[in-house]
Write a protein that holds these residues in place. Structure first.
Motif, PDB file in Angstrom:
ATOM      1  N   VAL A  48      11.235  10.544   2.164  1.00 28.01           N
ATOM      2  CA  VAL A  48      12.309   9.551   2.243  1.00 28.01           C
ATOM      3  C   VAL A  48      11.956   8.383   1.329  1.00 28.01           C
ATOM      4  O   VAL A  48      10.841   7.850   1.386  1.00 28.01           O
ATOM      5  CB  VAL A  48      12.503   9.060   3.688  1.00 28.01           C
ATOM      6  CG1 VAL A  48      13.516   7.923   3.742  1.00 28.01           C
ATOM      7  CG2 VAL A  48      12.944  10.212   4.591  1.00 28.01           C
ATOM      8  N   ILE A  49      12.885   7.985   0.485  1.00 27.62           N
ATOM      9  CA  ILE A  49      12.651   6.890  -0.457  1.00 27.62           C
ATOM     10  C   ILE A  49      12.644   5.560   0.290  1.00 27.62           C
ATOM     11  O   ILE A  49      13.542   5.284   1.097  1.00 27.62           O
ATOM     12  CB  ILE A  49      13.723   6.901  -1.557  1.00 27.62           C
ATOM     13  CG1 ILE A  49      13.623   8.201  -2.366  1.00 27.62           C
ATOM     14  CG2 ILE A  49      13.572   5.696  -2.484  1.00 27.62           C
ATOM     15  CD1 ILE A  49      14.746   8.385  -3.364  1.00 27.62           C
ATOM     16  N   THR A  50      11.646   4.749   0.036  1.00 30.14           N
ATOM     17  CA  THR A  50      11.458   3.484   0.742  1.00 30.14           C
ATOM     18  C   THR A  50      12.678   2.579   0.613  1.00 30.14           C
ATOM     19  O   THR A  50      13.147   1.997   1.603  1.00 30.14           O
ATOM     20  CB  THR A  50      10.224   2.751   0.192  1.00 30.14           C
ATOM     21  OG1 THR A  50       9.141   3.660   0.090  1.00 30.14           O
ATOM     22  CG2 THR A  50       9.831   1.595   1.072  1.00 30.14           C
ATOM     23  N   ASN A  79       9.949  -4.112   6.000  1.00 30.78           N
ATOM     24  CA  ASN A  79       9.264  -2.821   6.018  1.00 30.78           C
ATOM     25  C   ASN A  79      10.217  -1.758   6.557  1.00 30.78           C
ATOM     26  O   ASN A  79      11.049  -2.043   7.422  1.00 30.78           O
ATOM     27  CB  ASN A  79       8.022  -2.881   6.911  1.00 30.78           C
ATOM     28  CG  ASN A  79       6.972  -3.806   6.362  1.00 30.78           C
ATOM     29  OD1 ASN A  79       6.330  -3.501   5.366  1.00 30.78           O
ATOM     30  ND2 ASN A  79       6.782  -4.943   7.016  1.00 30.78           N
ATOM     31  N   PRO A  80      10.104  -0.524   6.085  1.00 32.99           N
ATOM     32  CA  PRO A  80      10.985   0.527   6.588  1.00 32.99           C
ATOM     33  C   PRO A  80      10.806   0.741   8.095  1.00 32.99           C
ATOM     34  O   PRO A  80       9.675   0.747   8.599  1.00 32.99           O
ATOM     35  CB  PRO A  80      10.535   1.771   5.808  1.00 32.99           C
ATOM     36  CG  PRO A  80       9.898   1.229   4.569  1.00 32.99           C
ATOM     37  CD  PRO A  80       9.237  -0.049   4.982  1.00 32.99           C
ATOM     38  N   THR A  83       3.620   4.031   5.615  1.00 35.53           N
ATOM     39  CA  THR A  83       2.591   3.040   5.286  1.00 35.53           C
ATOM     40  C   THR A  83       2.811   2.520   3.863  1.00 35.53           C
ATOM     41  O   THR A  83       1.892   2.036   3.231  1.00 35.53           O
ATOM     42  CB  THR A  83       1.165   3.637   5.394  1.00 35.53           C
ATOM     43  OG1 THR A  83       1.049   4.779   4.522  1.00 35.53           O
ATOM     44  CG2 THR A  83       0.847   4.081   6.814  1.00 35.53           C
ATOM     45  N   ALA A  84       4.024   2.652   3.347  1.00 35.81           N
ATOM     46  CA  ALA A  84       4.283   2.350   1.938  1.00 35.81           C
ATOM     47  C   ALA A  84       4.157   0.876   1.602  1.00 35.81           C
ATOM     48  O   ALA A  84       3.822   0.523   0.474  1.00 35.81           O
ATOM     49  CB  ALA A  84       5.677   2.846   1.544  1.00 35.81           C
ATOM     50  N   LEU A  85       4.418  -0.017   2.585  1.00 35.95           N
ATOM     51  CA  LEU A  85       4.401  -1.452   2.295  1.00 35.95           C
ATOM     52  C   LEU A  85       3.359  -2.150   3.169  1.00 35.95           C
ATOM     53  O   LEU A  85       2.191  -1.817   3.096  1.00 35.95           O
ATOM     54  CB  LEU A  85       5.808  -2.025   2.468  1.00 35.95           C
ATOM     55  CG  LEU A  85       6.876  -1.361   1.569  1.00 35.95           C
ATOM     56  CD1 LEU A  85       8.247  -1.912   1.868  1.00 35.95           C
ATOM     57  CD2 LEU A  85       6.521  -1.521   0.112  1.00 35.95           C
ATOM     58  N   ASP A  86       3.769  -3.087   4.030  1.00 36.55           N
ATOM     59  CA  ASP A  86       2.795  -3.879   4.771  1.00 36.55           C
ATOM     60  C   ASP A  86       2.599  -3.449   6.214  1.00 36.55           C
ATOM     61  O   ASP A  86       1.770  -4.030   6.911  1.00 36.55           O
ATOM     62  CB  ASP A  86       3.207  -5.357   4.767  1.00 36.55           C
ATOM     63  CG  ASP A  86       2.985  -5.991   3.408  1.00 36.55           C
ATOM     64  OD1 ASP A  86       2.160  -5.472   2.643  1.00 36.55           O
ATOM     65  OD2 ASP A  86       3.650  -6.988   3.102  1.00 36.55           O
ATOM     66  N   PRO A 144       9.259   3.676  -3.626  1.00 34.93           N
ATOM     67  CA  PRO A 144       8.184   2.869  -4.217  1.00 34.93           C
ATOM     68  C   PRO A 144       7.490   1.984  -3.193  1.00 34.93           C
ATOM     69  O   PRO A 144       8.003   1.764  -2.104  1.00 34.93           O
ATOM     70  CB  PRO A 144       8.928   2.024  -5.263  1.00 34.93           C
ATOM     71  CG  PRO A 144      10.320   1.913  -4.710  1.00 34.93           C
ATOM     72  CD  PRO A 144      10.601   3.210  -4.024  1.00 34.93           C
ATOM     73  N   GLY A 145       6.287   1.497  -3.577  1.00 35.31           N
ATOM     74  CA  GLY A 145       5.505   0.652  -2.704  1.00 35.31           C
ATOM     75  C   GLY A 145       4.061   0.629  -3.141  1.00 35.31           C
ATOM     76  O   GLY A 145       3.745   0.872  -4.314  1.00 35.31           O
ATOM     77  N   SER A 146       3.185   0.361  -2.193  1.00 34.66           N
ATOM     78  CA  SER A 146       1.751   0.323  -2.463  1.00 34.66           C
ATOM     79  C   SER A 146       1.251   1.701  -2.874  1.00 34.66           C
ATOM     80  O   SER A 146       1.526   2.695  -2.197  1.00 34.66           O
ATOM     81  CB  SER A 146       1.010  -0.149  -1.208  1.00 34.66           C
ATOM     82  OG  SER A 146      -0.327   0.278  -1.202  1.00 34.66           O
TER      83      SER A 146
END
Length: 388
Positions: free
Chosen positions: A98-100, A189-190, A8-11, A71-73
């Protein structure tokens, strides 16, 4: 080996379950992606249940959990990681991080080309990580994930043909004006399948993963003295049996507030079923007057909602709930507590600042009506004999 991956790190809000067959072989048992950048905390549990059901397995059949760590939100990173850590604790399973940017670059890798994963960080900045060209697959990392002004990111790009991927790729390509910078068609997005594959390739982790926020905290809010309480309340824990009462309180507390949605009794039952859920009810006499819902994952916690009957606000009810909740968290070994509060809600921000919370981030357009939110954090003093 069966592994659940969460992002859920980004959009997007996504999950996948992969099964390692032998060596580097694996198969996808389920993959669910819910697009859109808001409400990931509320959407994640339904997405996880859809993924589990599609895979046809029970949660206790999982061998490991993985989550993107940034990194991300700020809130998105915390949502996936806290959920993964909670599941890991409940199931006694290892949790991989895991790194985005690595997941994005893996999806965009092309033979003989460098790869730069670029995430739009707003404020004229981007998160970026660069990987070397390889004959096949993703090459070695040339840089660590970092946050840079756009012009500095342009200067940090490697020479030669480079593939750009992520929400900041087009922005960087335009700023650089280089003909050898190519935009990848990969999703910005990942992919949870790739997150799972990267986790399966890792050795068994010895410790729970830590978030990779990168962006430094914003300036802390000044402390504000909380008004003295004039309403005597008793604060007591409650569970799903109080769902109807909690729903009525929540509706009264937030009716007409365009910043959020009203939760019904079923919503509270689902929220209280989350791993690490903790709910407190404030009662005056025999009447419930306020509620606080928290969620704990390992040594971190977050405030899900805090509500008080409108006619009884500014009488210390919210402060009493928060003080009781923070005492519970400290007693359970929680080291940090997070929350989001509307940028324009001066009374709530003053309450939290008075309790020791400080601003550590800002989320634009966080609420349904488009209002911004301030992310706040409190470092708790954990008793030496607390439960770990």
């Amino acid at each position: 080996m069966k592994l659940l991956a969460i992002d859920t790190a980004l959009d997007a809000c996504s999950a996948a379950i992969l099964e390692g067959v032998s060596g580097d072989e694996w198969r996808v048992l389920a993959r669910v992606v819910s697009p859109g950048g808001k409400g990931n905390a509320e959407r994640l549990l339904p997405v996880l249940e859809q993924t589990r059901a599609a895979a046809g397995i029970a949660l206790n059949q999982l061998d490991a959990i993985a989550a993107t760590i940034g990194p991300g939100s700020f809130t998105g990173i915390r949502t996936a990681l806290a959920t993964a850590r909670a599941l890991g604790l409940a199931l006694n399973r290892p949790v991989h991080g895991v790194i985005t940017t690595q997941a994005l670059a893996f999806a965009a890798a092309q033979p003989g080309r460098n790869v730069a994963a670029v995430i739009d960080a707003r404020r004229g900045e981007v998160y970026m990580q660069v990987f070397a060209a390889a004959d096949a697959g993703l090459g070695s990392a040339l840089t660590e994930p970092q946050i840079l002004p756009v012009d500095a990111a342009v200067a940090a790009l490697p020479a030669g043909a480079t593939v750009l991927v992520g929400s900041g790729a087009a922005l960087l390509q335009q700023a650089a004006g280089r003909a050898d910078l190519l935009l990848s068609p990969a999703d910005p997005n990942p992919d949870p399948v790739i997150v799972a594959r990267l986790a399966l390739a890792q050795p068994r982790p010895q410790h729970a993963p830590a978030p990779l926020y990168i962006r430094p905290p914003d300036a802390a809010l000044p402390a504000v003295t909380q008004p003295r309480a004039s309403l005597s309340v008793t604060v007591q824990p409650c569970g799903a049996e109080a769902a109807d009462i909690l729903a009525l309180l929540h509706e009264e507390a937030f009716a007409g507030d365009a910043r959020g949605e009203i939760w019904n009794a079923q919503s509270f039952r689902e929220l209280l079923a989350m791993p690490g859920a903790l709910c407190l009810l404030a009662v005056s006499g025999d009447q419930p007057v306020g509620l606080l819902l928290l969620r704990i994952a390992a040594d971190e916690a977050e405030v899900i909602t805090l509500g008080v009957k409108p006619r009884l606000r500014r009488l210390g009810v919210a402060a009493a709930l928060m003080q009781a909740g923070l005492a519970q968290l400290a007693g359970r070994g929680v080291a940090r507590c997070f929350l989001e509060v509307a940028d324009g809600n001066a009374a709530a921000r003053a309450l939290y600042a008075g309790l020791g919370f400080a601003a550590v981030g800002h989320r634009r357009g966080y609420y349904a009506a488009g209002g911004d939110a301030v992310v706040m954090q409190l470092l708790l003093s954990v008793p030496s004999n607390s439960k770990k």
